[in-house]
Enzyme design. Structure first.
Site, PDB file in Angstrom:
ATOM      1  N   GLU A 191       0.800  -1.221   0.000  1.00  0.00           N
ATOM      2  CA  GLU A 191       0.000   0.000   0.000  1.00  0.00           C
ATOM      3  C   GLU A 191       0.835   1.274   0.000  1.00  0.00           C
ATOM      4  O   GLU A 191       0.766   2.082   0.930  1.00  0.00           O
ATOM      5  CB  GLU A 191      -0.987  -0.023   1.176  1.00  0.00           C
ATOM      6  CG  GLU A 191      -2.006  -1.144   1.031  1.00  0.00           C
ATOM      7  CD  GLU A 191      -3.193  -1.057   1.965  1.00  0.00           C
ATOM      8  OE1 GLU A 191      -3.113  -0.337   2.979  1.00  0.00           O
ATOM      9  OE2 GLU A 191      -4.209  -1.731   1.689  1.00  0.00           O
ATOM     10  N   GLU A 295      -5.385  -7.702  -1.358  1.00  0.00           N
ATOM     11  CA  GLU A 295      -6.187  -7.635  -0.142  1.00  0.00           C
ATOM     12  C   GLU A 295      -7.636  -7.317  -0.501  1.00  0.00           C
ATOM     13  O   GLU A 295      -7.899  -6.526  -1.414  1.00  0.00           O
ATOM     14  CB  GLU A 295      -5.671  -6.563   0.833  1.00  0.00           C
ATOM     15  CG  GLU A 295      -4.334  -6.871   1.483  1.00  0.00           C
ATOM     16  CD  GLU A 295      -3.923  -5.801   2.487  1.00  0.00           C
ATOM     17  OE1 GLU A 295      -4.818  -5.074   2.992  1.00  0.00           O
ATOM     18  OE2 GLU A 295      -2.717  -5.684   2.759  1.00  0.00           O
TER      19      GLU A 295
END
Length: 468
Positions: A191, A295
């Site tokens: 991320e 995810e």
């Protein structure tokens, strides 16, 4: 244990060493070698928790506390369970602090690899590929707690020193696992959130070349900017790279609304889920590359069991969309203390009984970003929100705007930090035997299984056969 060699990428497909198509589908092992507050119950960020627990236990018991946690959190029974569902991949988030100290940069700690090696070998024994994911980088690659960031600033992108250390660590990791075919590959930055949008590609290029100099064979998994959602600054795909998005659905969040229905001000149904997935995957679809959803997944608040059915519907719809697009995925999350994991510590376990007062206070104060809301402290939050609406109506800081910044600074830093010593005090005076008993709460045999989730994931472990 058999393996046809290293995985490779050809167009839209991952191939094994014999040229057979492979889909990588499994879990993220969040909360293990990179701890997160909602997963194991502590407040704020991992470094703060560790410092506080060291302060109440002393060095020797501190080391035992976390070593037992790492040992019991994932053992052979866990790998066997994942394989029994028909899943074949485990994404392993790691924190750089296991391998290097801030006061001794570039000095690699061999001890940091002990549990990582153990779990990679356990997974290989059960025909499960692993993806090594650097979830917390020196200097913090994003603005939130899950990069072990005590602030709301990502300093990694502004300091060459931090980038140098990340490159060095990846060189060591790639060299270590270069000959292991059960390591599917490397996920260099979880991320990323580069506010300038100018550094992410040069940094990725550097890490890519560093890894390739040590290991020419393994796949590399690169995520988009702004928490794995934004690829507009990317150029043509690179050889041996799989591009990854994160695809959390609004109705799956702790404050998510009904499904179908309005969630965080947006109407979300199956069509909206697919439109969001396609938008987040547009770079991969445009270039004809494989898609890895690194995810996704709803949470299941224990205080709101009536919402669970709609959350399972969200998941079913997402998985059917992924099947249609032949997507690889790793659902977040494998194990925790009850919010999201398929396996979780029993509510009456010794660990949860000991920390329960802190968990209840965190819920009351809205201290966790992922696992709580601000419903009990609206008298604090609302005046600040009104102030910003009045005085700074155009303020929209990266990455998610003023509202998320207010939540981060007030709930997840200002309120969470004083909770850290309260959490640590729950362990003051415990014996070595008690530490072992507490951490055994995370052993597979002592945990609860979310059987409905297991059934859904097993059904989508592989693509349906033609005609089904």
């Amino acid at each position: 244990m058999a393996n046809g060699g290293f995985l490779s990428i050809r167009g839209r497909h991952i191939l094994d060493g014999e040229g057979n198509p492979v889909l990588l589908r499994g879990f993220g092992l969040g909360g293990w070698m990179n701890m997160e507050n909602f997963i194991t119950g502590y407040p704020a960020n991992e470094e703060a928790q560790r410092e506080a627990i060291r302060g109440v236990l002393g060095e020797e018991k501190y080391e035992l506390f976390f070593d037992r946690f790492l040992q019991y959190f994932f053992e052979e029974e866990d790998a066997r369970f994942i394989a029994s569902l028909g899943l074949n991949c485990l994404r392993i988030p790691i924190n750089y602090r296991h391998f290097e100290d801030d006061m001794a940069p570039f000095e690699i700690k061999e001890e940091g690899f002990r549990h990582l090696d153990r779990v990679i070998d356990l997974c290989a024994r059960h025909n499960i590929y692993t993806i090594i994911d650097l979830h917390a980088l020196p200097g913090y690659q994003n603005q939130h707690w899950h990069s072990d960031n005590p602030t709301h600033k990502a300093f990694f992108w502004k300091h060459r020193h931090f980038q140098d250390r990340a490159a060095h660590l990846w060189e060591v990791i790639a060299d270590r696992y270069r000959d292991n075919p059960w390591v599917a590959g490397y996920n260099p930055i979880n991320e990323p959130a580069d506010p300038s949008e100018e550094m992410i590609l040069p940094v990725y290029r550097r890490l890519y070349e560093t890894i390739r100099s040590a290991d020419p064979n393994h796949l590399i998994f690169l995520e988009g900017n702004r928490y794995s959602q934004d690829f507009h600054m990317f150029d043509e795909p690179w050889e041996g790279v799989i591009y990854a998005n994160h695809d959390y659905a609004l109705p799956g969040f702790v404050d998510g609304g009904p499904y179908p229905g309005v969630s965080r001000g947006e109407y979300v149904d199956r069509k909206a889920l697919e439109e969001t997935f396609l938008r987040r995957s547009s770079y991969m679809l445009e270039h004809g590359t494989h898609i890895w959803v690194g995810e996704f997944g709803p949470v299941y608040p224990q205080w709101d069991p009536e919402s669970h059915e709609s959350r399972y519907r969200v998941l079913e719809d997402q998985l059917e969309i992924y099947d249609r697009h032949e997507v690889s995925w790793s659902i977040w999350l494998y194990k925790d203390i009850g919010l999201q994991g398929i396996v979780y510590a029993a509510p009456d376990s010794p660990y949860l009984e000991r920390i329960r007062p802190v968990l209840e206070k965190k819920i009351r104060l809205g201290a966790d970003s992922w696992g709580t809301t601000d419903e009990h402290i609206r008298d604090v939050m609302e005046p600040i929100e009104r102030l910003f609406e009045r005085e700074f109506p155009d303020y929209s800081p990266f990455p998610f705007g003023a509202q998320r910044d207010i939540e981060q600074l007030v709930r997840h830093i200002l309120i969470s930090e004083p909770l850290v010593p309260e959490f640590a005090e729950r362990f003051r005076g415990i014996s070595e035997e008690e530490i072992d008993t507490l951490m055994r709460s995370f052993r597979f045999e002592n945990c609860v299984q979310r059987t409905r989730l297991a059934e859904i994931l097993s059904r989508h472990a592989k693509l349906p056969a033609a005609g089904q």
